[in-house]
Write a protein that holds these residues in place. Structure first.
Motif, short mmCIF file in Angstrom:
data_model
loop_
_atom_site.label_atom_id
_atom_site.label_comp_id
_atom_site.label_asym_id
_atom_site.label_seq_id
_atom_site.Cartn_x
_atom_site.Cartn_y
_atom_site.Cartn_z
N THR A 108 0.66 -1.27 0.10
CA THR A 108 -0.10 -0.04 -0.02
C THR A 108 0.85 1.19 0.00
OG1 THR A 108 -0.15 0.17 2.46
CG2 THR A 108 -1.87 -1.23 1.15
N ALA A 109 2.16 1.06 0.27
CA ALA A 109 3.01 2.40 0.23
C ALA A 109 4.43 2.02 0.08
CB ALA A 109 3.05 3.05 1.48
N ARG A 110 5.08 2.95 -0.53
CA ARG A 110 6.72 2.44 -0.76
C ARG A 110 7.08 2.22 0.41
NH1 ARG A 110 10.07 6.83 -4.04
NH2 ARG A 110 8.55 6.18 -5.77
N GLY A 111 7.95 1.33 0.53
CA GLY A 111 8.92 0.80 1.72
C GLY A 111 8.11 -0.35 2.43
N ALA A 112 6.73 -0.93 1.88
CA ALA A 112 6.12 -1.67 2.79
C ALA A 112 6.57 -3.07 2.53
CB ALA A 112 4.75 -1.72 2.34
N TRP A 113 7.19 -3.39 1.40
CA TRP A 113 7.83 -4.42 1.15
C TRP A 113 9.07 -4.17 0.10
CZ3 TRP A 113 4.92 -8.95 -2.18
CH2 TRP A 113 5.33 -9.99 -2.07
N PRO A 114 10.25 -4.22 0.81
CA PRO A 114 11.51 -3.74 0.09
C PRO A 114 11.84 -4.74 -1.11
CG PRO A 114 11.66 -3.91 2.56
CD PRO A 114 10.42 -4.42 2.39
N PRO A 115 12.50 -4.08 -1.77
CA PRO A 115 12.91 -5.05 -3.27
C PRO A 115 13.58 -6.36 -2.77
CG PRO A 115 12.88 -2.72 -3.67
CD PRO A 115 12.72 -2.82 -2.11
N HIS A 116 14.74 -6.20 -2.00
CA HIS A 116 15.33 -7.33 -1.75
C HIS A 116 14.58 -8.56 -1.24
CE1 HIS A 116 15.37 -4.94 2.36
NE2 HIS A 116 15.20 -5.94 2.73
N ALA A 117 13.53 -8.27 -0.29
CA ALA A 117 12.71 -9.35 0.09
C ALA A 117 11.61 -9.62 -0.85
CB ALA A 117 11.81 -8.64 1.51
N ARG A 118 11.34 -8.72 -1.84
CA ARG A 118 10.26 -9.25 -2.66
C ARG A 118 10.74 -10.13 -3.87
NH1 ARG A 118 6.58 -4.65 -5.44
NH2 ARG A 118 6.97 -3.64 -3.50
#
Length: 208
Positions: A108-118
């Motif tokens: 829902t917002a930038r940073g909610a799911w960091p790229p390294h985790a996604r």
């Protein structure tokens, strides 16, 4: 009654919101995994059943909750306010045609799911024809126990999907909102935590 397992490590600030939004007919089981911030007291004050699991690890807390559950259906979700319990009925509704229901995270917002985790999650999920190995999930308790899950660290969610697929379960997904978590992340919000989770998942895949 549907049981909701909430593995918990220092989530005192998030628990009031999470427990306050639990739908009717859903019974929260907060599995405390060594909190030092009073999380068990907060959980009890909001009507949750509190289970203490001394063995540290996400999987250890999840499995302790599964063993403590008594409902026919058991849900799992994080206790950090990144997921809204009000969306649990969407996930349990998948069980009308599937054996395992997963909440597919939509940030829902930038940073909610960091790229390294996604990225790591997406690569693994693709192996099963999924978009996400999501932390919000639902299944029938007896069938979950029959999977005989053994991982007690971050590989537990993957092992559940892996063994479910290996047993011919139909797995279904539905979108759920994924919010910035409340408080400090212990796993995928940090590079170090993500690397540990990747190592745990790799171990589960190799063991399979």
């Amino acid at each position: 009654m549907i049981d909701v397992v909430l593995p918990c490590l220092d989530e005192a600030t998030a628990l009031p919101w999470v427990l306050g939004r639990m739908p009717a007919g859903y019974r929260p089981i907060v599995v405390d995994n060594g909190s030092t911030d009073g999380s068990p007291d907060v959980a009890a004050a909001y009507g949750a059943r509190v289970v203490h699991e001394p063995q540290r690890g996400f999987g250890a807390a999840c499995h302790a909750g599964l063993l403590a559950a008594t409902g026919d259906i058991v849900c799992f979700m994080d206790a950090d306010a990144s997921l809204d319990p009000a969306e649990l009925p969407k996930v349990t509704g998948l069980l009308a045609g599937a054996a395992l229901g997963l909440g597919r995270r939509r940030p829902t917002a930038r940073g909610a799911w960091p790229p390294h985790a996604r990225l790591g999650n997406a690569l693994i999920a693709r192996r099963f024809g999924l978009r996400d190995i999501g932390p919000m999930r639902a299944a029938y308790r007896e069938r979950l126990l029959g999977l005989e899950l053994t991982d007690r660290r971050s590989g537990y969610p993957l092992e559940m999907v892996l063994r479910a697929a290996g047993n011919g379960w139909r797995i279904a997904e539905t979108d759920v909102a994924y919010h910035p978590r409340t408080g400090r992340s212990k796993v995928t919000g940090t590079v170090r935590g993500t690397l540990q989770a990747v190592r745990d998942m790799r171990r589960v895949l190799e063991a399979s």
